[in-house]
Design a protein around this motif. Structure first.
Motif, PDB file in Angstrom:
ATOM      1  N   ALA A 184      -1.390   3.850   0.514  1.00 23.62           N
ATOM      2  CA  ALA A 184      -2.631   3.796   1.302  1.00 23.62           C
ATOM      3  C   ALA A 184      -2.367   3.978   2.790  1.00 23.62           C
ATOM      4  O   ALA A 184      -3.105   4.688   3.487  1.00 23.62           O
ATOM      5  CB  ALA A 184      -3.348   2.462   1.047  1.00 23.62           C
ATOM      6  N   ASP A 185      -1.315   3.339   3.322  1.00 19.34           N
ATOM      7  CA  ASP A 185      -1.028   3.432   4.759  1.00 19.34           C
ATOM      8  C   ASP A 185      -0.530   4.817   5.148  1.00 19.34           C
ATOM      9  O   ASP A 185      -0.992   5.409   6.130  1.00 19.34           O
ATOM     10  CB  ASP A 185       0.004   2.370   5.156  1.00 19.34           C
ATOM     11  N   GLN A 186       0.425   5.353   4.373  1.00 23.58           N
ATOM     12  CA  GLN A 186       1.006   6.664   4.718  1.00 23.58           C
ATOM     13  C   GLN A 186       0.000   7.800   4.565  1.00 23.58           C
ATOM     14  O   GLN A 186       0.124   8.826   5.251  1.00 23.58           O
ATOM     15  CB  GLN A 186       2.224   6.956   3.823  1.00 23.58           C
ATOM     16  N   LEU A 187      -0.989   7.635   3.675  1.00 18.04           N
ATOM     17  CA  LEU A 187      -1.893   8.742   3.339  1.00 18.04           C
ATOM     18  C   LEU A 187      -3.285   8.589   3.947  1.00 18.04           C
ATOM     19  O   LEU A 187      -4.227   9.251   3.512  1.00 18.04           O
ATOM     20  CB  LEU A 187      -2.016   8.851   1.813  1.00 18.04           C
ATOM     21  N   TRP A 206      -8.702  13.537   0.880  1.00 15.21           N
ATOM     22  CA  TRP A 206      -9.781  12.554   0.820  1.00 15.21           C
ATOM     23  C   TRP A 206     -11.090  13.158   1.344  1.00 15.21           C
ATOM     24  O   TRP A 206     -11.625  12.763   2.359  1.00 15.21           O
ATOM     25  CB  TRP A 206      -9.425  11.307   1.597  1.00 15.21           C
ATOM     26  N   GLU A 207     -11.641  14.106   0.602  1.00 19.72           N
ATOM     27  CA  GLU A 207     -12.883  14.769   0.985  1.00 19.72           C
ATOM     28  C   GLU A 207     -14.088  13.854   0.847  1.00 19.72           C
ATOM     29  O   GLU A 207     -15.125  14.088   1.471  1.00 19.72           O
ATOM     30  CB  GLU A 207     -13.102  16.011   0.118  1.00 19.72           C
ATOM     31  N   TYR A 208     -13.961  12.814   0.025  1.00 25.82           N
ATOM     32  CA  TYR A 208     -15.110  11.954  -0.271  1.00 25.82           C
ATOM     33  C   TYR A 208     -14.908  10.544   0.285  1.00 25.82           C
ATOM     34  O   TYR A 208     -15.433   9.588  -0.251  1.00 25.82           O
ATOM     35  CB  TYR A 208     -15.329  11.917  -1.782  1.00 25.82           C
ATOM     36  N   SER A 209     -14.141  10.420   1.331  1.00 28.36           N
ATOM     37  CA  SER A 209     -13.844   9.178   2.050  1.00 28.36           C
ATOM     38  C   SER A 209     -12.438   8.674   1.680  1.00 28.36           C
ATOM     39  O   SER A 209     -11.942   8.930   0.575  1.00 28.36           O
ATOM     40  CB  SER A 209     -14.876   8.085   1.762  1.00 28.36           C
ATOM     41  N   VAL A 210     -11.843   7.965   2.610  1.00 28.31           N
ATOM     42  CA  VAL A 210     -10.479   7.455   2.443  1.00 28.31           C
ATOM     43  C   VAL A 210     -10.496   6.303   1.421  1.00 28.31           C
ATOM     44  O   VAL A 210     -11.259   5.341   1.569  1.00 28.31           O
ATOM     45  CB  VAL A 210      -9.919   6.940   3.787  1.00 28.31           C
ATOM     46  N   GLU A 258      -8.214   0.738  -4.310  1.00 31.46           N
ATOM     47  CA  GLU A 258      -8.869   1.781  -5.110  1.00 31.46           C
ATOM     48  C   GLU A 258      -7.918   2.950  -5.362  1.00 31.46           C
ATOM     49  O   GLU A 258      -8.225   4.109  -5.093  1.00 31.46           O
ATOM     50  CB  GLU A 258     -10.131   2.277  -4.400  1.00 31.46           C
ATOM     51  N   SER A 259      -6.751   2.640  -5.927  1.00 31.01           N
ATOM     52  CA  SER A 259      -5.787   3.710  -6.226  1.00 31.01           C
ATOM     53  C   SER A 259      -6.377   4.724  -7.202  1.00 31.01           C
ATOM     54  O   SER A 259      -6.077   5.928  -7.125  1.00 31.01           O
ATOM     55  CB  SER A 259      -4.502   3.116  -6.798  1.00 31.01           C
ATOM     56  N   GLU A 260      -7.213   4.251  -8.138  1.00 30.98           N
ATOM     57  CA  GLU A 260      -7.797   5.177  -9.122  1.00 30.98           C
ATOM     58  C   GLU A 260      -8.674   6.231  -8.455  1.00 30.98           C
ATOM     59  O   GLU A 260      -8.688   7.403  -8.874  1.00 30.98           O
ATOM     60  CB  GLU A 260      -8.618   4.397 -10.156  1.00 30.98           C
ATOM     61  N   LEU A 261      -9.400   5.850  -7.399  1.00 26.50           N
ATOM     62  CA  LEU A 261     -10.236   6.830  -6.702  1.00 26.50           C
ATOM     63  C   LEU A 261      -9.404   7.775  -5.841  1.00 26.50           C
ATOM     64  O   LEU A 261      -9.857   8.879  -5.510  1.00 26.50           O
ATOM     65  CB  LEU A 261     -11.291   6.110  -5.870  1.00 26.50           C
ATOM     66  N   ALA A 262      -8.194   7.362  -5.489  1.00 31.28           N
ATOM     67  CA  ALA A 262      -7.260   8.304  -4.859  1.00 31.28           C
ATOM     68  C   ALA A 262      -6.845   9.364  -5.880  1.00 31.28           C
ATOM     69  O   ALA A 262      -6.789  10.563  -5.566  1.00 31.28           O
ATOM     70  CB  ALA A 262      -6.039   7.559  -4.324  1.00 31.28           C
ATOM     71  N   ILE A 270     -17.057   5.971  -1.897  1.00 35.93           N
ATOM     72  CA  ILE A 270     -16.537   7.177  -2.541  1.00 35.93           C
ATOM     73  C   ILE A 270     -17.423   7.582  -3.713  1.00 35.93           C
ATOM     74  O   ILE A 270     -17.718   8.776  -3.900  1.00 35.93           O
ATOM     75  CB  ILE A 270     -15.080   6.947  -3.005  1.00 35.93           C
ATOM     76  N   ARG A 271     -17.881   6.604  -4.503  1.00 34.85           N
ATOM     77  CA  ARG A 271     -18.772   6.942  -5.616  1.00 34.85           C
ATOM     78  C   ARG A 271     -20.046   7.612  -5.096  1.00 34.85           C
ATOM     79  O   ARG A 271     -20.543   8.589  -5.679  1.00 34.85           O
ATOM     80  CB  ARG A 271     -19.120   5.684  -6.423  1.00 34.85           C
TER      81      ARG A 271
END
Length: 645
Positions: A240-243, A249-253, A258-262, A294-295
């Motif tokens: 999360a920090d490095q990325l 992340w077109e739909y928000s960071v 929320e690793s699954e949404l990544a 993100i949803r």
């Protein structure tokens, strides 16, 4: 590789001899000449010299169940470091060492896939598996069929960024993919998948790479017609920090939790415009507050096309009902204002949790196909699927839980007919319950004289009864799928509700007709432990971790007599523990009664069991009827009867 003699653990000895691990434990206790543990094991998991074990088995007349696969397992454990397994997989075909020869021998007998599974077992020994689960074949096939039914571009190139053992990529090839790409963070998994796919799919281009897809994408900038994946769940160190500023992340960071949404956005980033992704996710992703933004953006952009709820037990982890998300990289020419929901958990099941896969697949695939091709009316099936406007979901929660959306889309005609059918079924169960209760005559008063009893430990030493299995092991990936009977099934009076599969703890010996099945645990209400004699769908199932199986000598102990007295007040002393109350089987006390005198008791206990089962089924039917009538009244499908009706 070492020069030491091969060693085996207790589980491997059990496989070698064709017995259970409990039998191996008994051998160690009862036979002074059983080989002593060697160095290299632990107190809780000792290991033994393979040659000494084989010599002991021969000396005691035990026919060995040795096989090339078992010999390979033994050599891998003694001679191969887990980290060197990927290299060994790459050298398949060589015969420069005993291990290579064992690999080739195993392939000759069981084939490449099972041999690779055996190699991977060793390679994964030192790898933590939290959040990483295999994809069961029915779910993998369903995901691929949903992709095939999509109204999207041709699916010639498909990526799985968390490919594991390659199950989903094999299904992708089945639906026509000619170019398969995959990535896995574990070298043993990527090596295993590369070798398997290259051998079994000679006409398909295969490109499998190693690395963490989120932190070190092995296919940067590459686009595919489709993505199909079962990514890790609940990762805390996903980057999360490095990325934080990553272009994916077109739909928000994605928030840290929320690793699954990544992974969802990673999948979309690798799609061509109009390409489709099918992703298997835990249900919390649909409703967690931290993922709301993100949803919302996925819905607004038209990127999320469908959410499908599977029943608990459909795939590992079996304690939760997973979801399939279908996503599409937006094409500027398209405008999407609705989303498809399906709640497959509401379909008829086999046992308590296993769905009827044929019914589920046929209904779901047809409904999704209708929706994705624009026929929203045909896509909607009462109590199963619904098409919902995006604007109706964009509230404070943006909750995508399918059950919430499907229940709101009520077909009044279907509810009314279902309610009438449920009431009729309830009547049938009530009639059966009355008939069963009528078999219970007026019982004469007893003398009050206590019966003389013996402990199960004493009965076992006398050969009257034996405990078939008191230990469990992980089901092998190459073992046939069997129903699993859990302690909860026994306590609820129902049949087997689970299935064997990788990661499921089960006994290696199936249940036989006439076995006495007892729950190791007391139920939530403090009632006596579940106990019954195996019959019908119990036979052939395997007992789960909370089930004890007793096998009586029927000439000396009637199984129903034994099962009935397991629940006697005298056996409350066999329940031990403070917070978790469990059964000590050796402390159970059973009356010492002549076999002829056991028969009336056995028949009485059998009748009581039938009464309990009838009561459970009647209660289920009553709940179903009440739910449907309540839905009908609140939706307008039914009206309350007037006084004259």
């Amino acid at each position: 590789m070492s020069d030491t003699s091969p060693t085996v653990a207790a589980a491997e000895i059990a496989r070698l001899a064709g017995v259970t691990r409990a039998t191996v434990s008994n051998w160690r206790r009862r036979h002074a000449d059983f080989p002593a543990p060697t160095s290299g094991g632990t107190e809780t998991r000792p290991v033994f010299d393979l040659g000494e074990v084989q010599k002991w088995l021969r000396g005691h007349g035990v026919q060995s169940a040795d096989s090339p696969v078992q010999r390979l397992r033994s050599l891998l454990r003694s001679d191969v470091d887990p980290a060197s397994v990927p290299t060994l997989i790459g050298q398949i075909g060589a015969d420069s060492s005993p291990v290579h020869a064992a690999v080739n021998a195993a392939i000759g007998v069981v084939g490449l896939k099972q041999t690779l599974d055996t190699l991977a077992e060793r390679g994964l020994d030192a790898v933590p598996s939290t959040g990483v689960y295999p994809t069961d074949h029915p779910v993998a096939a369903l995901m691929a069929d949903l992709l095939a039914a999509s109204a999207s571009l041709p699916r010639s190139s498909i990526l799985d960024p968390a490919c594991g053992s390659g199950t989903l990529l094999i299904e992708a090839a089945r639906i026509g993919a000619t170019s398969l790409a995959g990535q896995d963070s574990l070298p043993v998994q990527s090596a295993r998948t590369e070798r398997l796919l290259s051998a079994e799919l000679p006409g398909v281009s295969v490109d499998i790479r190693t690395g963490n897809s989120l932190l070190a994408d092995a296919f940067p900038g590459e686009k595919f017609d489709a993505v199909i994946t079962n990514p890790p769940y609940a990762q805390r160190d996903w980057g999360a920090d490095q990325l934080a500023l990553d272009m994916r992340w077109e739909y928000s960071v994605p928030p840290r939790g929320e690793s699954e949404l990544a992974w969802v956005q990673h999948a979309i980033s690798h799609l061509v415009p109009g390409g489709t992704a099918v992703v298997l996710l835990p249900p919390a992703v649909a409703s967690r507050t931290s993922g709301r933004r993100i949803r919302m953006e996925l819905l607004r952009a038209g990127a999320l096309r469908a959410v499908v709820a599977l029943p608990p037990g459909a795939s590992t982890p079996r304690q939760i009902g997973l979801q399939i998300w279908i996503l599409r990289r937006p094409d500027r020419a398209a405008s999407e204002d609705s989303i498809f929901f399906a709640d497959a958990a509401r379909l008829p099941h086999r046992g308590d949790t296993q769905p009827d896969w044929q019914v589920l697949a046929d209904r779901l695939i047809d409904s999704w196909r209708y929706f994705d091709h624009g026929d929203t009316e045909a896509a909607t099936i009462a109590d199963f699927s619904a098409v919902v406007r995006v604007m109706d979901i964009l509230d404070d929660d943006v909750d995508l839980t399918p059950a919430r959306r499907v229940r709101a889309a009520v077909d009044t005609g279907s509810v009314a007919s279902s309610a009438h059918a449920a009431v009729a079924l309830l009547g049938e169960h009530l009639a059966y319950l009355r008939d069963t209760a009528a078999t219970l005559e007026v019982w004469p008063a007893g003398s009050g004289t206590a019966l003389r009893t013996a402990t199960v430990g004493d009965l076992e030493r006398g050969g009257v009864v034996r405990i078939v299995s008191s230990s469990t092991e992980l089901a092998d990936s190459d073992a046939p799928v069997r129903p699993v009977l859990s302690a909860r099934d026994l306590l609820s009076g129902r049949g087997p509700s689970g299935l064997t599969g990788p990661g499921v703890q089960v006994s290696s010996e199936p249940i036989r007709d006439g076995d006495v099945l007892v729950s190791r645990f007391r139920d939530d209400h403090g009632a006596a432990q579940g106990a019954r004699v195996a019959e019908g769908e119990d036979v052939g199932a395997v007992p789960g971790a909370g089930v004890i199986v007793f096998r009586t000598d029927p000439d000396r102990m009637d199984p129903w007599f034994f099962a009935g007295f397991v629940g006697s007040p005298d056996n409350s002393a066999a329940m031990v523990g403070a917070t978790t109350i469990r059964l000590d089987p050796f402390r159970l006390r059973i009356p010492n009664v002549h076999p002829v005198d056991q028969k009336p008791y056995a028949e009485a206990f059998r009748r009581l069991h039938r009464l309990r089962v009838a009561a459970v089924h009647t209660a289920d039917a009553a709940q179903r009827a009440a739910d449907l009538i309540g839905t009908g009244l609140t939706s307008g499908a039914l009206e309350p009867p007037t006084k004259d009706e």
